[in-house]
Motif scaffolding. Structure first.
Motif, short mmCIF file in Angstrom:
data_model
loop_
_atom_site.label_atom_id
_atom_site.label_comp_id
_atom_site.label_asym_id
_atom_site.label_seq_id
_atom_site.Cartn_x
_atom_site.Cartn_y
_atom_site.Cartn_z
N GLN A 13 0.81 -1.22 -0.10
CA GLN A 13 -0.07 0.05 -0.06
C GLN A 13 0.94 1.15 0.02
O GLN A 13 0.54 2.26 -0.87
CB GLN A 13 -0.83 -0.07 1.43
N TRP A 15 4.04 1.49 -1.24
CA TRP A 15 4.60 1.58 -2.65
C TRP A 15 3.60 2.22 -3.68
O TRP A 15 3.87 2.94 -4.54
CB TRP A 15 5.28 0.43 -2.87
N LYS A 16 2.32 1.82 -3.26
CA LYS A 16 1.13 2.16 -4.37
C LYS A 16 0.87 3.69 -4.37
O LYS A 16 1.02 4.39 -5.27
CB LYS A 16 0.12 1.62 -4.09
N ILE A 17 0.93 4.13 -2.86
CA ILE A 17 0.74 5.52 -2.63
C ILE A 17 1.96 6.36 -3.16
O ILE A 17 1.93 7.55 -3.92
CB ILE A 17 0.58 6.00 -1.27
N ASP A 19 3.99 5.44 -5.70
CA ASP A 19 4.06 5.54 -7.11
C ASP A 19 2.84 6.52 -7.51
O ASP A 19 3.24 7.30 -8.61
CB ASP A 19 3.69 4.18 -7.56
N GLU A 20 1.82 6.84 -6.97
CA GLU A 20 0.72 7.64 -7.07
C GLU A 20 1.16 8.98 -7.08
O GLU A 20 1.28 10.00 -7.83
CB GLU A 20 -0.44 7.40 -6.46
N VAL A 21 2.17 9.27 -6.03
CA VAL A 21 2.43 10.58 -5.53
C VAL A 21 3.58 11.32 -6.62
O VAL A 21 3.58 12.16 -7.09
CB VAL A 21 3.13 10.73 -4.05
N ARG A 22 4.35 10.10 -7.07
CA ARG A 22 5.73 10.65 -7.87
C ARG A 22 5.28 10.62 -9.29
O ARG A 22 5.88 11.15 -10.04
CB ARG A 22 6.82 9.77 -7.58
N GLY A 23 4.22 10.06 -9.61
CA GLY A 23 3.75 10.10 -11.06
C GLY A 23 4.68 9.52 -12.20
O GLY A 23 5.27 8.52 -11.98
#
Length: 89
Positions: A13, A15-17, A19-23
């Motif tokens: 979870q 790592w998923k967040i 990944d979303e933040v760094r785009g």
């Protein structure tokens, strides 16, 4: 769910967040940004503790930059090696 499964789920979870933040930013660039931000936070908190000198009635971060005299700034640079205005924290 075991503790190991919970930990693995939390790890996925996080790592998923991230990944979303760094785009679309490269992982290495993202790490440099995060580490730089963490370092600035560390020195900001360290400097705030120094300026407050253990006095809980002082809130250095809430002070206006105009209250800083050249003497205060020079003294901090001599002792800490750097200076951060309250508005830059």
């Amino acid at each position: 769910m075991t503790e190991m499964q919970q930990r693995a789920q939390l790890h996925r979870q996080i790592w998923k967040i991230a990944d979303e933040v760094r785009g679309a930013v490269d992982g290495w660039d993202f790490k440099q940004y995060v580490l730089g931000t963490l370092f600035y936070r560390f020195i900001s908190e360290n400097f705030t503790d120094y300026m407050q000198a253990g006095d809980s009635s002082i809130d250095y971060a809430a002070m206006p930059d105009s209250i800083i005299t050249p003497e205060i700034k020079d003294d901090a640079v001599k002792v800490k090696g750097y200076f951060i205005y309250p508005g830059q924290l």
